[in-house]
Design a protein around this motif. Structure first.
Motif, PDB file in Angstrom:
ATOM      1  N   THR A 129      18.047 -45.850   4.514  1.00  0.00           N
ATOM      2  CA  THR A 129      18.623 -44.655   5.138  1.00  0.00           C
ATOM      3  C   THR A 129      20.138 -44.700   5.035  1.00  0.00           C
ATOM      4  O   THR A 129      20.790 -43.680   4.747  1.00  0.00           O
ATOM      5  CB  THR A 129      18.190 -44.545   6.610  1.00  0.00           C
ATOM      6  OG1 THR A 129      16.763 -44.603   6.680  1.00  0.00           O
ATOM      7  CG2 THR A 129      18.655 -43.228   7.217  1.00  0.00           C
ATOM      8  N   TYR A 130      20.728 -45.865   5.261  1.00  0.00           N
ATOM      9  CA  TYR A 130      22.180 -46.027   5.085  1.00  0.00           C
ATOM     10  C   TYR A 130      22.564 -45.692   3.641  1.00  0.00           C
ATOM     11  O   TYR A 130      23.552 -44.978   3.391  1.00  0.00           O
ATOM     12  CB  TYR A 130      22.590 -47.461   5.419  1.00  0.00           C
ATOM     13  CG  TYR A 130      24.085 -47.707   5.382  1.00  0.00           C
ATOM     14  CD1 TYR A 130      24.837 -47.727   6.547  1.00  0.00           C
ATOM     15  CD2 TYR A 130      24.757 -47.924   4.174  1.00  0.00           C
ATOM     16  CE1 TYR A 130      26.212 -47.952   6.514  1.00  0.00           C
ATOM     17  CE2 TYR A 130      26.116 -48.140   4.125  1.00  0.00           C
ATOM     18  CZ  TYR A 130      26.839 -48.156   5.301  1.00  0.00           C
ATOM     19  OH  TYR A 130      28.201 -48.370   5.253  1.00  0.00           O
ATOM     20  N   THR A 132      20.982 -43.773   1.527  1.00  0.00           N
ATOM     21  CA  THR A 132      20.837 -42.331   1.323  1.00  0.00           C
ATOM     22  C   THR A 132      22.042 -41.581   1.866  1.00  0.00           C
ATOM     23  O   THR A 132      22.551 -40.653   1.225  1.00  0.00           O
ATOM     24  CB  THR A 132      19.551 -41.829   2.009  1.00  0.00           C
ATOM     25  OG1 THR A 132      18.426 -42.531   1.460  1.00  0.00           O
ATOM     26  CG2 THR A 132      19.359 -40.337   1.813  1.00  0.00           C
ATOM     27  N   TRP A 133      22.492 -41.963   3.047  1.00  0.00           N
ATOM     28  CA  TRP A 133      23.685 -41.345   3.640  1.00  0.00           C
ATOM     29  C   TRP A 133      24.908 -41.567   2.744  1.00  0.00           C
ATOM     30  O   TRP A 133      25.654 -40.628   2.449  1.00  0.00           O
ATOM     31  CB  TRP A 133      23.927 -41.930   5.030  1.00  0.00           C
ATOM     32  CG  TRP A 133      25.247 -41.568   5.629  1.00  0.00           C
ATOM     33  CD1 TRP A 133      25.669 -40.330   6.017  1.00  0.00           C
ATOM     34  CD2 TRP A 133      26.331 -42.458   5.898  1.00  0.00           C
ATOM     35  NE1 TRP A 133      26.945 -40.389   6.521  1.00  0.00           N
ATOM     36  CE2 TRP A 133      27.380 -41.689   6.460  1.00  0.00           C
ATOM     37  CE3 TRP A 133      26.521 -43.833   5.733  1.00  0.00           C
ATOM     38  CZ2 TRP A 133      28.601 -42.250   6.845  1.00  0.00           C
ATOM     39  CZ3 TRP A 133      27.729 -44.392   6.118  1.00  0.00           C
ATOM     40  CH2 TRP A 133      28.748 -43.606   6.664  1.00  0.00           C
ATOM     41  N   GLU A 134      25.096 -42.803   2.306  1.00  0.00           N
ATOM     42  CA  GLU A 134      26.274 -43.122   1.498  1.00  0.00           C
ATOM     43  C   GLU A 134      26.233 -42.405   0.145  1.00  0.00           C
ATOM     44  O   GLU A 134      27.239 -41.860  -0.312  1.00  0.00           O
ATOM     45  CB  GLU A 134      26.370 -44.630   1.297  1.00  0.00           C
ATOM     46  CG  GLU A 134      27.562 -45.034   0.441  1.00  0.00           C
ATOM     47  CD  GLU A 134      28.179 -46.347   0.897  1.00  0.00           C
ATOM     48  OE1 GLU A 134      28.227 -47.262   0.076  1.00  0.00           O
ATOM     49  OE2 GLU A 134      28.622 -46.433   2.053  1.00  0.00           O
ATOM     50  N   LYS A 140      26.213 -37.752   8.797  1.00  0.00           N
ATOM     51  CA  LYS A 140      25.267 -38.761   9.277  1.00  0.00           C
ATOM     52  C   LYS A 140      24.131 -38.157  10.089  1.00  0.00           C
ATOM     53  O   LYS A 140      23.019 -38.697  10.101  1.00  0.00           O
ATOM     54  CB  LYS A 140      25.992 -39.820  10.100  1.00  0.00           C
ATOM     55  CG  LYS A 140      26.653 -39.303  11.376  1.00  0.00           C
ATOM     56  CD  LYS A 140      27.425 -40.406  12.099  1.00  0.00           C
ATOM     57  CE  LYS A 140      27.974 -39.959  13.453  1.00  0.00           C
ATOM     58  NZ  LYS A 140      28.959 -38.869  13.318  1.00  0.00           N
ATOM     59  N   VAL A 143      20.944 -37.303   7.952  1.00  0.00           N
ATOM     60  CA  VAL A 143      20.233 -38.351   7.223  1.00  0.00           C
ATOM     61  C   VAL A 143      19.545 -39.215   8.272  1.00  0.00           C
ATOM     62  O   VAL A 143      20.196 -39.892   9.069  1.00  0.00           O
ATOM     63  CB  VAL A 143      21.176 -39.199   6.361  1.00  0.00           C
ATOM     64  CG1 VAL A 143      20.381 -40.262   5.603  1.00  0.00           C
ATOM     65  CG2 VAL A 143      21.951 -38.316   5.377  1.00  0.00           C
ATOM     66  N   TYR A 260      22.546 -43.426  12.550  1.00  0.00           N
ATOM     67  CA  TYR A 260      23.830 -44.079  12.306  1.00  0.00           C
ATOM     68  C   TYR A 260      24.556 -44.300  13.627  1.00  0.00           C
ATOM     69  O   TYR A 260      24.762 -43.362  14.403  1.00  0.00           O
ATOM     70  CB  TYR A 260      24.680 -43.207  11.380  1.00  0.00           C
ATOM     71  CG  TYR A 260      26.010 -43.814  10.993  1.00  0.00           C
ATOM     72  CD1 TYR A 260      26.109 -44.646   9.875  1.00  0.00           C
ATOM     73  CD2 TYR A 260      27.170 -43.559  11.724  1.00  0.00           C
ATOM     74  CE1 TYR A 260      27.320 -45.204   9.504  1.00  0.00           C
ATOM     75  CE2 TYR A 260      28.389 -44.107  11.355  1.00  0.00           C
ATOM     76  CZ  TYR A 260      28.456 -44.939  10.246  1.00  0.00           C
ATOM     77  OH  TYR A 260      29.668 -45.492   9.886  1.00  0.00           O
ATOM     78  N   TYR A 271      22.779 -48.170  10.307  1.00  0.00           N
ATOM     79  CA  TYR A 271      21.614 -47.385  10.720  1.00  0.00           C
ATOM     80  C   TYR A 271      20.612 -48.338  11.362  1.00  0.00           C
ATOM     81  O   TYR A 271      20.297 -49.397  10.804  1.00  0.00           O
ATOM     82  CB  TYR A 271      20.955 -46.698   9.525  1.00  0.00           C
ATOM     83  CG  TYR A 271      21.469 -45.307   9.239  1.00  0.00           C
ATOM     84  CD1 TYR A 271      20.822 -44.186   9.752  1.00  0.00           C
ATOM     85  CD2 TYR A 271      22.594 -45.109   8.455  1.00  0.00           C
ATOM     86  CE1 TYR A 271      21.276 -42.905   9.494  1.00  0.00           C
ATOM     87  CE2 TYR A 271      23.066 -43.822   8.183  1.00  0.00           C
ATOM     88  CZ  TYR A 271      22.395 -42.730   8.715  1.00  0.00           C
ATOM     89  OH  TYR A 271      22.859 -41.458   8.458  1.00  0.00           O
TER      90      TYR A 271
END
Length: 319
Positions: A129-130, A132-134, A140, A143, A260, A271
């Motif tokens: 998930t982190y 995907t966000w980045e 934030k 996501v 996040y 996350y």
């Protein structure tokens, strides 16, 4: 989210992705469901199979085997594509392989013009998930990982069995990593409004040892399922559907998801599974439940496990 018709695109039509689509159809949650998979033939078969059961669903969702261009008008893109985790591996040991996969997926989704919410289920879900966000550059709040939603459901199920109470009458959460370092925040668990620990301490038929064993059983539940059937997908498919429903119907429901943290619980740039208010905008607010000292220390240890695993790949900022 200007799209008038709720569309969910599912990237990865394996056990989890197809079960999620099945749950969405059976509950009538989304009007459109797009299946996207590197094995287009398999995704096409899933779409055909789901359409054949449309007569028996609450509403006739449109389901098809699509491609990344279909993500442009999606309200939610669910990432369930990943390499399979063997019984000898933990969720964390597949991080590099799945980070590479999700980078490719996110780049293709974003190239379509997608501007909705990512819902991530690929393991290790907090780290993916982190990623995907980045990789996406989205806020934030938009996501979200499935986090400890399934772990919490397992906990409430087991506590319901132990106390002979419907799980819906129990309030509480598993928090931290969706994995071996997770913790049951027992100090804040209540049954019909009465604190769990008060019940355990006042009624002799219950014991602290029993509820500690329940937490261990919940932590290890996936391994027990894998031992019996080789994969877990029914429970997590239903968890995905529940989160999706909270988003699309703007419920403002509190669910334990991978969110996040930017100061909440004293942590930054990670996350992790925590309760959060979920609505049409994604994560509206992170809910900070009260933790006793032992739980605070366990949560810190869980966050450290995630950060140390992430560091070689992302080198997140120090807290």
């Amino acid at each position: 989210m200007a799209n008038q018709t709720n569309r969910v695109a599912i990237v990865g039509s394996g056990f989890v992705g197809s079960t999620y689509a099945y749950a969405l159809m059976n509950q009538g949650i989304a009007e459109e469901i797009v299946l996207i998979d590197i094995n287009s033939h398999k995704a096409d078969g899933d779409a055909m199979d789901l359409n054949h059961g449309k007569l028996f669903t609450p509403s006739p969702s449109k389901v098809w085997n699509g491609d990344y261009s279909d993500c442009k008008d999606a309200d939610i893109v669910c990432i369930s594509a990943s390499v399979s985790q063997s019984e000898e591996e933990t969720r964390l040991t597949v991080v590099e392989k799945n980070t590479s996969i999700v980078k490719s997926v996110v780049e293709k989704v974003m190239a379509s013009g997608f501007d909705g919410i990512f819902l991530v289920v690929s393991n290790p879900v907090d780290i993916i998930t982190y990623a995907t966000w980045e990789f996406s550059g989205l806020p934030k709040e938009r996501v979200i990982g499935t986090g400890t939603s399934l772990d919490t459901a397992r906990l409430l199920f087991k506590l319901g069995e132990y106390f002979q109470v419907n799980p819906s009458s129990i309030n509480g959460y598993i928090i931290g990593e969706h994995g071996d370092s997770q913790l049951a925040a027992y100090s804040s668990v209540s049954i019909c409004g009465k604190p769990l620990m008060d019940i355990v301490n006042s009624e002799p038929q219950y014991s602290l040892a029993d509820i500690e064993k329940i937490a261990i059983d919940v932590r290890d539940a996936a391994y027990h399922v894998w031992d019996r059937k080789g994969a877990t997908y029914f429970g997590i498919g239903m968890a995905l559907a529940r989160i999706t429903k909270a988003i699309l119907r703007n419920e403002n429901t509190i669910l334990p998801v991978s969110a996040y943290l930017d100061g909440e619980y004293g942590f930054h740039d990670v996350y992790v599974g925590v309760p959060a208010i979920i609505n049409r905008e994604g994560i509206s607010k992170i809910v900070e439940i009260d933790l006793i000292k032992d739980e605070q220390e366990k949560l810190a240890a869980s966050v450290n496990v995630l950060k140390s695993t992430m560091e070689p790949i992302f080198k997140p900022e120090a807290t």
